[in-house]
Design a protein around this motif. Structure first.
Motif, PDB file in Angstrom:
ATOM      1  N   GLU A 186      48.437  38.068  48.439  1.00 11.10           N
ATOM      2  CA  GLU A 186      47.061  37.942  47.975  1.00 11.10           C
ATOM      3  C   GLU A 186      46.247  39.075  48.579  1.00 11.10           C
ATOM      4  OE1 GLU A 186      45.679  35.994  45.775  1.00 11.10           O
ATOM      5  OE2 GLU A 186      47.571  34.978  45.334  1.00 11.10           O
ATOM      6  N   PRO A 187      46.346  40.295  48.026  1.00 15.17           N
ATOM      7  CA  PRO A 187      45.671  41.441  48.623  1.00 15.17           C
ATOM      8  C   PRO A 187      44.158  41.289  48.612  1.00 15.17           C
ATOM      9  CG  PRO A 187      46.503  41.983  46.445  1.00 15.17           C
ATOM     10  CD  PRO A 187      47.051  40.633  46.786  1.00 15.17           C
ATOM     11  N   VAL A 188      43.519  41.991  49.547  1.00 19.16           N
ATOM     12  CA  VAL A 188      42.062  42.013  49.619  1.00 19.16           C
ATOM     13  C   VAL A 188      41.518  42.602  48.320  1.00 19.16           C
ATOM     14  CG1 VAL A 188      40.084  42.997  50.838  1.00 19.16           C
ATOM     15  CG2 VAL A 188      42.089  42.201  52.126  1.00 19.16           C
ATOM     16  N   ALA A 189      40.505  41.953  47.753  1.00 21.66           N
ATOM     17  CA  ALA A 189      39.978  42.401  46.459  1.00 21.66           C
ATOM     18  C   ALA A 189      39.100  43.638  46.606  1.00 21.66           C
ATOM     19  CB  ALA A 189      39.191  41.268  45.802  1.00 21.66           C
ATOM     20  N   VAL A 190      38.242  43.652  47.620  1.00 23.78           N
ATOM     21  CA  VAL A 190      37.274  44.735  47.786  1.00 23.78           C
ATOM     22  C   VAL A 190      37.204  45.140  49.253  1.00 23.78           C
ATOM     23  CG1 VAL A 190      34.853  45.444  47.485  1.00 23.78           C
ATOM     24  CG2 VAL A 190      35.889  43.829  45.869  1.00 23.78           C
ATOM     25  N   THR A 216      39.760  47.369  45.400  1.00 24.76           N
ATOM     26  CA  THR A 216      38.660  48.214  44.960  1.00 24.76           C
ATOM     27  C   THR A 216      37.885  48.708  46.181  1.00 24.76           C
ATOM     28  OG1 THR A 216      38.501  46.855  42.961  1.00 24.76           O
ATOM     29  CG2 THR A 216      36.675  48.344  43.417  1.00 24.76           C
ATOM     30  N   ARG A 217      37.513  49.995  46.167  1.00 22.77           N
ATOM     31  CA  ARG A 217      36.942  50.623  47.355  1.00 22.77           C
ATOM     32  C   ARG A 217      35.481  51.026  47.115  1.00 22.77           C
ATOM     33  NH1 ARG A 217      42.042  51.373  46.526  1.00 22.77           N
ATOM     34  NH2 ARG A 217      41.649  52.846  44.835  1.00 22.77           N
ATOM     35  N   VAL A 224      29.353  44.531  45.053  1.00 20.04           N
ATOM     36  CA  VAL A 224      30.549  43.787  45.451  1.00 20.04           C
ATOM     37  C   VAL A 224      31.057  42.943  44.288  1.00 20.04           C
ATOM     38  CG1 VAL A 224      31.420  41.959  46.960  1.00 20.04           C
ATOM     39  CG2 VAL A 224      29.996  43.783  47.908  1.00 20.04           C
ATOM     40  N   ALA A 225      30.140  42.336  43.537  1.00 23.40           N
ATOM     41  CA  ALA A 225      30.548  41.521  42.384  1.00 23.40           C
ATOM     42  C   ALA A 225      31.237  42.396  41.324  1.00 23.40           C
ATOM     43  CB  ALA A 225      29.329  40.826  41.781  1.00 23.40           C
ATOM     44  N   ALA A 226      30.687  43.582  41.082  1.00 27.24           N
ATOM     45  CA  ALA A 226      31.299  44.484  40.103  1.00 27.24           C
ATOM     46  C   ALA A 226      32.662  44.967  40.596  1.00 27.24           C
ATOM     47  CB  ALA A 226      30.380  45.675  39.853  1.00 27.24           C
ATOM     48  N   ALA A 227      32.767  45.232  41.898  1.00 22.83           N
ATOM     49  CA  ALA A 227      34.040  45.684  42.464  1.00 22.83           C
ATOM     50  C   ALA A 227      35.087  44.576  42.387  1.00 22.83           C
ATOM     51  CB  ALA A 227      33.843  46.128  43.915  1.00 22.83           C
ATOM     52  N   ALA A 228      34.681  43.339  42.642  1.00 23.33           N
ATOM     53  CA  ALA A 228      35.611  42.208  42.560  1.00 23.33           C
ATOM     54  C   ALA A 228      36.096  42.012  41.124  1.00 23.33           C
ATOM     55  CB  ALA A 228      34.942  40.940  43.081  1.00 23.33           C
ATOM     56  N   GLU A 229      35.200  42.191  40.166  1.00 24.39           N
ATOM     57  CA  GLU A 229      35.592  42.072  38.753  1.00 24.39           C
ATOM     58  C   GLU A 229      36.555  43.193  38.368  1.00 24.39           C
ATOM     59  OE1 GLU A 229      35.804  40.854  34.724  1.00 24.39           O
ATOM     60  OE2 GLU A 229      35.403  39.856  36.654  1.00 24.39           O
ATOM     61  N   GLN A 230      36.301  44.394  38.881  1.00 23.37           N
ATOM     62  CA  GLN A 230      37.204  45.515  38.618  1.00 23.37           C
ATOM     63  C   GLN A 230      38.594  45.206  39.168  1.00 23.37           C
ATOM     64  OE1 GLN A 230      37.116  48.173  36.936  1.00 23.37           O
ATOM     65  NE2 GLN A 230      38.726  49.505  37.774  1.00 23.37           N
ATOM     66  N   ASN A 231      38.635  44.626  40.356  1.00 20.83           N
ATOM     67  CA  ASN A 231      39.915  44.251  40.959  1.00 20.83           C
ATOM     68  C   ASN A 231      40.624  43.203  40.109  1.00 20.83           C
ATOM     69  OD1 ASN A 231      41.224  41.997  43.009  1.00 20.83           O
ATOM     70  ND2 ASN A 231      41.750  44.089  43.578  1.00 20.83           N
ATOM     71  N   ARG A 232      39.867  42.227  39.593  1.00 15.85           N
ATOM     72  CA  ARG A 232      40.467  41.185  38.752  1.00 15.85           C
ATOM     73  C   ARG A 232      41.069  41.789  37.491  1.00 15.85           C
ATOM     74  NH1 ARG A 232      39.843  38.367  34.419  1.00 15.85           N
ATOM     75  NH2 ARG A 232      37.959  39.508  33.800  1.00 15.85           N
ATOM     76  N   LEU A 233      40.361  42.733  36.883  1.00 18.28           N
ATOM     77  CA  LEU A 233      40.858  43.361  35.660  1.00 18.28           C
ATOM     78  C   LEU A 233      42.121  44.176  35.923  1.00 18.28           C
ATOM     79  CD1 LEU A 233      37.473  44.541  34.092  1.00 18.28           C
ATOM     80  CD2 LEU A 233      38.893  42.616  33.353  1.00 18.28           C
ATOM     81  N   VAL A 234      42.139  44.918  37.027  1.00 12.42           N
ATOM     82  CA  VAL A 234      43.310  45.726  37.371  1.00 12.42           C
ATOM     83  C   VAL A 234      44.527  44.840  37.588  1.00 12.42           C
ATOM     84  CG1 VAL A 234      44.310  47.203  39.155  1.00 12.42           C
ATOM     85  CG2 VAL A 234      42.015  47.675  38.291  1.00 12.42           C
TER      86      VAL A 234
END
Length: 373
Positions: free
Chosen positions: A40-44, A71-72, A110-120
């Motif tokens: 379960e990698p870190v999302a952001v 996401t960084r 952070v919310a946008a980065a978390a969503e980007q991580n979910r999509l990836v």
């Protein structure tokens, strides 16, 4: 991540209602947290630009290597254009934000980065499931026509899978597909050349030429399937297992190519009648593969069960998921399924049909691993 504890405390209080927050004041501690995340990698990851020992750009570049899907985001108090460019180019940063950053802006980022991580992650999981499912179906179908040939592909794939688990390889499924599809060119071989492919020792110059062409033939097939560039790169770097001198892979070969090459060489040695421990010792003596890879291969190969852990079953007890410990022939001597293959629904129906019509030549032996019943 920030070197000021009070900044971290503020971020934690502001974001903890929506996210599980991990904080670190030192870059090395943050990178260790990323590496320890497991399945379960870190999302952001959010990093300040000015950190002790390392810049934020350096931290995010290392974070990208450790956890590519994370996401960084970079925070800095300096309107440094060169720093922003470096962050984007080296760390592949999703957002670059200037301090002081309003809390609502940070939360939105952070919310946008978390969503980007979910999509990836969703795209990767869909790609993995779709491609692997298609390849499994293709190999299952082709296995009906040439069971001995595609028994080898399945054998290599399973050993690669166990090896990748031990080495904790990211995207090991790509190497598994390369192990299977790398054998696809062998359908062009005449029956008398199949033994040469198994052992890696060509019987004559014609066999040697045919074996040398197999990676290119496989690459021609893979080129028609979208999104398999990484798999093609692994297959393209494969070398004959009997090459002389026993040269290493090219320096630009991906790590997956080294793993598959080691598995192919190990399997070829076993097919020549060499005991597994001696095969591992031979690979070690060649000094082409890293000690960690050889050690993991020894552990994966050592999982093979002793002869007493083989069970005889009737056709009514044979089930999907059983691994065959010996070849299965029809009563007329036709090879139906080779040892090492995993029973699928199609193979089970095939054997049941032969049992009801012409009959089977002998009993069915399966590997009886602990917990397999």
């Amino acid at each position: 991540m920030d070197d000021e504890p009070y900044v971290l405390d503020g971020l934690r209080r502001y974001l903890r209602a929506d996210y599980d927050i991990l904080t670190a004041t030192r870059p090395q501690d943050a990178l260790e947290l990323l590496g320890a995340a497991g399945e379960e990698p870190v999302a952001v990851v959010v990093s300040d630009m000015r950190m002790p020992q390392m810049t934020g750009v350096d931290v995010l570049e290392r974070a990208r290597e450790i956890s590519p899907e994370t996401t960084r985001v970079l925070l800095t108090g300096d309107a440094d254009v060169q720093g922003a460019v470096a962050a984007i180019n080296l760390g592949n940063v999703f957002r670059f934000m200037l301090k002081p950053c309003p809390p609502e802006d940070l939360k939105a980022t952070v919310a946008a980065a978390a969503e980007q991580n979910r999509l990836v992650r969703a795209e990767r999981e869909l790609l993995q499931a779709t491609l692997k499912g298609c390849v499994d179906a293709l190999m299952d179908t082709l296995g009906m026509a040439q069971p001995a040939l595609f028994s080898r592909a399945g054998r290599l794939q399973r050993l690669v899978q166990r090896l990748c688990e031990r080495l904790e390889v990211t995207d090991g499924w790509q190497i598994e597909i390369a192990a299977q599809m790398g054998e696809i060119g062998a359908i062009t071989l005449p029956p008398e050349a199949l033994s040469s492919m198994e052992t890696g020792i060509p019987a004559n110059a014609a066999d040697a030429e045919m074996l040398a062409r197999l990676p290119q033939l496989a690459d021609n097939v893979l080129a028609r399937i979208p999104r398999l560039e990484a798999v093609r790169e692994i297959v393209r770097h494969q070398l004959p297992t009997d090459r002389s001198p026993m040269s290493p892979l090219r320096a630009d070969a991906p790590s997956g190519a080294w793993i598959l090459q080691a598995v192919r060489e190990f399997d070829a040695l076993i097919r020549r009648g060499m005991p597994p421990d001696l095969a591992v010792a031979t690979l070690s003596a060649r000094k082409m593969f890293s000690p960690d890879l050889v050690r993991a291969l020894a552990e994966a190969g050592g999982m093979r069960v002793p002869r007493e852990a083989v069970r005889e079953v009737g056709i009514d007890d044979l089930a999907i998921g059983h691994e065959l410990a010996d070849d299965v022939y029809s009563a007329k001597g036709m090879l139906l399924v080779s040892r090492g293959q995993i029973i699928t629904e199609r193979l089970l129906v095939r054997l049941q049909n032969y049992e009801m019509t012409t009959g089977l030549k002998s009993s069915i032996l399966i590997v009886d691993l602990p917990g397999s019943r």
